[in-house]
Design a protein around this motif. Structure first.
Motif, PDB file in Angstrom:
ATOM      1  N   GLY A  23       0.783  -1.220   0.000  1.00  0.00           N
ATOM      2  CA  GLY A  23       0.000   0.000   0.000  1.00  0.00           C
ATOM      3  C   GLY A  23       0.819   1.276   0.000  1.00  0.00           C
ATOM      4  N   HIS A  24       2.163   1.184  -0.052  1.00  0.00           N
ATOM      5  CA  HIS A  24       3.011   2.384  -0.064  1.00  0.00           C
ATOM      6  C   HIS A  24       2.673   3.210  -1.308  1.00  0.00           C
ATOM      7  CE1 HIS A  24       6.514   4.967  -0.290  1.00  0.00           C
ATOM      8  NE2 HIS A  24       6.880   4.575   0.934  1.00  0.00           N
ATOM      9  N   PRO A  25       2.191   4.450  -1.153  1.00  0.00           N
ATOM     10  CA  PRO A  25       1.732   5.225  -2.325  1.00  0.00           C
ATOM     11  C   PRO A  25       2.841   5.479  -3.337  1.00  0.00           C
ATOM     12  CG  PRO A  25       1.842   6.598  -0.343  1.00  0.00           C
ATOM     13  CD  PRO A  25       2.024   5.193   0.117  1.00  0.00           C
TER      14      PRO A  25
ATOM     15  N   GLY B 156      -3.369 -12.839   1.788  1.00  0.00           N
ATOM     16  CA  GLY B 156      -3.015 -12.541   3.166  1.00  0.00           C
ATOM     17  C   GLY B 156      -1.821 -11.610   3.223  1.00  0.00           C
ATOM     18  N   PRO B 157      -1.305 -11.344   4.423  1.00  0.00           N
ATOM     19  CA  PRO B 157      -0.171 -10.427   4.556  1.00  0.00           C
ATOM     20  C   PRO B 157       1.067 -10.978   3.851  1.00  0.00           C
ATOM     21  CG  PRO B 157      -1.172 -10.936   6.704  1.00  0.00           C
ATOM     22  CD  PRO B 157      -1.752 -11.887   5.715  1.00  0.00           C
TER      23      PRO B 157
ATOM     24  N   THR C  83       3.245  -6.952   9.433  1.00  0.00           N
ATOM     25  CA  THR C  83       1.873  -7.210   8.972  1.00  0.00           C
ATOM     26  C   THR C  83       0.907  -6.096   9.352  1.00  0.00           C
ATOM     27  OG1 THR C  83       1.444  -8.473  10.999  1.00  0.00           O
ATOM     28  CG2 THR C  83       2.205  -9.704   9.081  1.00  0.00           C
ATOM     29  N   GLY C  84       1.343  -5.160  10.216  1.00  0.00           N
ATOM     30  CA  GLY C  84       0.450  -4.101  10.685  1.00  0.00           C
ATOM     31  C   GLY C  84      -0.205  -3.292   9.579  1.00  0.00           C
ATOM     32  N   PRO C  85       0.564  -2.735   8.611  1.00  0.00           N
ATOM     33  CA  PRO C  85      -0.059  -1.944   7.543  1.00  0.00           C
ATOM     34  C   PRO C  85      -1.070  -2.755   6.733  1.00  0.00           C
ATOM     35  CG  PRO C  85       2.309  -1.557   7.601  1.00  0.00           C
ATOM     36  CD  PRO C  85       2.040  -2.684   8.541  1.00  0.00           C
TER      37      PRO C  85
ATOM     38  N   ALA D 270      -6.794  -4.172   5.384  1.00  0.00           N
ATOM     39  CA  ALA D 270      -7.738  -5.288   5.346  1.00  0.00           C
ATOM     40  C   ALA D 270      -8.938  -5.039   6.255  1.00  0.00           C
ATOM     41  CB  ALA D 270      -7.024  -6.576   5.754  1.00  0.00           C
ATOM     42  N   ARG D 271      -8.723  -4.348   7.381  1.00  0.00           N
ATOM     43  CA  ARG D 271      -9.832  -4.067   8.297  1.00  0.00           C
ATOM     44  C   ARG D 271     -10.883  -3.195   7.607  1.00  0.00           C
ATOM     45  NH1 ARG D 271      -7.063  -3.187  12.145  1.00  0.00           N
ATOM     46  NH2 ARG D 271      -7.474  -5.002  13.468  1.00  0.00           N
ATOM     47  N   ASN D 272     -10.453  -2.205   6.835  1.00  0.00           N
ATOM     48  CA  ASN D 272     -11.409  -1.364   6.111  1.00  0.00           C
ATOM     49  C   ASN D 272     -12.181  -2.173   5.078  1.00  0.00           C
ATOM     50  OD1 ASN D 272     -10.651   0.966   7.503  1.00  0.00           O
ATOM     51  ND2 ASN D 272      -9.013   1.430   6.049  1.00  0.00           N
ATOM     52  N   VAL D 273     -11.486  -3.089   4.398  1.00  0.00           N
ATOM     53  CA  VAL D 273     -12.154  -3.924   3.394  1.00  0.00           C
ATOM     54  C   VAL D 273     -13.185  -4.832   4.067  1.00  0.00           C
ATOM     55  CG1 VAL D 273     -11.813  -5.763   1.704  1.00  0.00           C
ATOM     56  CG2 VAL D 273     -10.207  -3.858   1.803  1.00  0.00           C
ATOM     57  N   ALA D 274     -12.796  -5.453   5.189  1.00  0.00           N
ATOM     58  CA  ALA D 274     -13.704  -6.371   5.881  1.00  0.00           C
ATOM     59  C   ALA D 274     -14.930  -5.645   6.423  1.00  0.00           C
ATOM     60  CB  ALA D 274     -12.956  -7.072   7.021  1.00  0.00           C
TER      61      ALA D 274
END
Length: 434
Positions: free
Chosen positions: A53-55, A194-195, A401-403, A408-412
């Motif tokens: 996800g690094h822009p 997964g991560p 795995t934090g980022p 993933a939390r937003n997607v879920a």
């Protein structure tokens, strides 16, 4: 041509600090500016694997893939709000009433001599051509893929993942007659997500080992090509060769980069055509892919084209999470096996490394080893690794795995409209600190 001293220094710096994402991206930018696009692409994908996800990495990946598919040099990076540089206007068409001068051959032009001069210029070929020209007609199938000697028993812990693999994928393959009675074809697609660094590639190799099938790992650099139409041809040839080598496990790594949403590729016709080719080759309803088991891995399944998830393609998804406690213990034992160790409380180290990926655990052991090695060099005597070293390293090495879990939390929570991410949502609900 002599090596750029700055590039040499940057390459050495990245080799010394492979986890430094900004440094690696700076090197990728310099490589792209120097025209070394494939090398720049490798470092960019490595940066994305380390920090999903690094822009900056995503923007650079888009520039590099566009450069590969169009044959143009990568453009200088701009911010998201900065307008693109204007393109020079093309020559205007002549007025309708103005006569257009027809091209003509120069007087006395020797076509035969011209053809002789260019006769030895070879057409650029695909990396998967086997010596037989378009479509391939050579006999290199035997060398095309390996037969892994790993099995699921070699995967430490992760019993839930192995059980799911057995029930939904391996079981029907091991019982073809029973599967045939239920109308199940010997093939199909499975998406592992997964991560990063949690063993998706190793699991894919273990699946091939369980099936006794050949295994071939395909990355984005094996498909994308700067010549128009070559990427589609490369992808089609990969699947043709896989069918000739059946039974075969075809593993597509980072498939989200290869199968991006076509709605996001409005300005890249070549990449859209590559996605269309992948959809066509994945369509197993015709029975063309019998004996070809297509596995793919991605850190971002939500970025894939939805059509890849339809029946006959990647219609099964399996969440591969960070290793559980038994798996972490097995991974730590593996990395400590050739190092001097005394007074090791492995359970304590396992408890201190929750949510660590397999790659994080390897880095933790290396960090602890450096600590013990430094003291050994100062004293002149070998000092063994201890629990204290590993626990101290765990405080220094934070899980990568934090980022991924943040995204993933937003997607879920907001993107799970069809239930595809129910398993992910259940895990996040149970592990709120992930």
């Amino acid at each position: 041509m002599s090596e750029d001293p700055l590039l040499t220094s940057l390459l050495a710096a990245v080799a010394a600090a492979p986890g430094d994402v900004p440094l690696r991206l700076h090197l990728a930018e310099r490589l792209a500016d120097a025209g070394r696009v494939p090398e720049a692409l490798q470092h960019t994908t490595a940066a994305l694997a380390a920090e999903p996800g690094h822009p900056g990495a995503i923007a650079l990946l888009q520039r590099l893939t566009t450069a590969l598919t169009t044959g143009s040099a990568p453009t200088t990076a701009t911010t998201a709000d900065e307008p693109a540089l204007p393109v020079a206007d093309a020559p205007a068409d002549p007025p309708a009433d103005e006569p257009v001068e027809e091209p003509h051959e120069p007087a006395g032009f020797d076509w035969a001599r011209a053809e002789e001069q260019v006769a030895d210029i070879a057409e650029p070929v695909s990396a998967f051509d086997d010596g037989g020209g378009p479509g391939g007609s050579g006999d290199s199938d035997v060398e095309w893929a390996e037969r892994p000697d790993v099995r699921l028993d070699d995967v430490g812990g992760m019993e839930h993942v192995k059980s799911r693999l057995e029930l939904s994928f391996l079981g029907p393959m091991r019982n073809p007659e029973m599967a045939k009675a239920f109308g199940k074809r010997p093939g199909g697609g499975l998406l592992l997500y997964g991560p990063p660094g949690c063993g998706k590639t190793f699991l894919a190799r273990a699946v091939a080992g369980e099936l006794g099938a050949r295994f071939s790992e395909i990355g984005i650099a094996d498909v994308l090509d700067m010549w128009t139409g070559r990427s589609e041809r490369n992808l089609a040839e990969i699947f043709r060769t896989a069918r000739r080598n059946a039974p075969c496990v075809l593993f597509l790594d980072e498939v989200d980069a290869l199968g991006q949403k076509r709605s996001n590729l409005a300005h890249s016709g070549s990449l859209r055509n590559t996605v269309n080719t992948l959809l066509s080759e994945m369509d197993s309803l015709s029975g063309r892919n019998d004996g070809v088991f297509v596995l793919a891995a991605t850190n971002h399944p939500w970025d894939m084209d939805p059509a890849l998830r339809r029946p006959g393609r990647f219609d099964r998804m399996l969440l591969v999470l960070p290793p559980d406690a038994p798996a972490r213990a097995a991974i730590l034992r593996h990395h400590l096996r050739d190092r001097p160790v005394t007074d090791l409380d492995l359970d304590r180290v396992v408890r201190a490394t929750e949510h660590y990926s397999g790659a994080d655990l390897a880095h933790l052991v290396d960090t602890a080893t450096e600590r013990a090695l430094a003291e050994s060099m100062r004293s002149g005597k070998v000092r063994s690794l201890t629990t204290k070293d590993l626990v101290a390293a765990a405080r220094e090495v934070t899980p990568s795995t934090g980022p991924w879990f943040s995204t993933a939390r937003n997607v879920a929570l907001f993107g799970n409209t069809d239930g595809s991410y129910d398993e992910l949502a259940a895990y996040l609900k149970k592990n709120r600190k992930a």
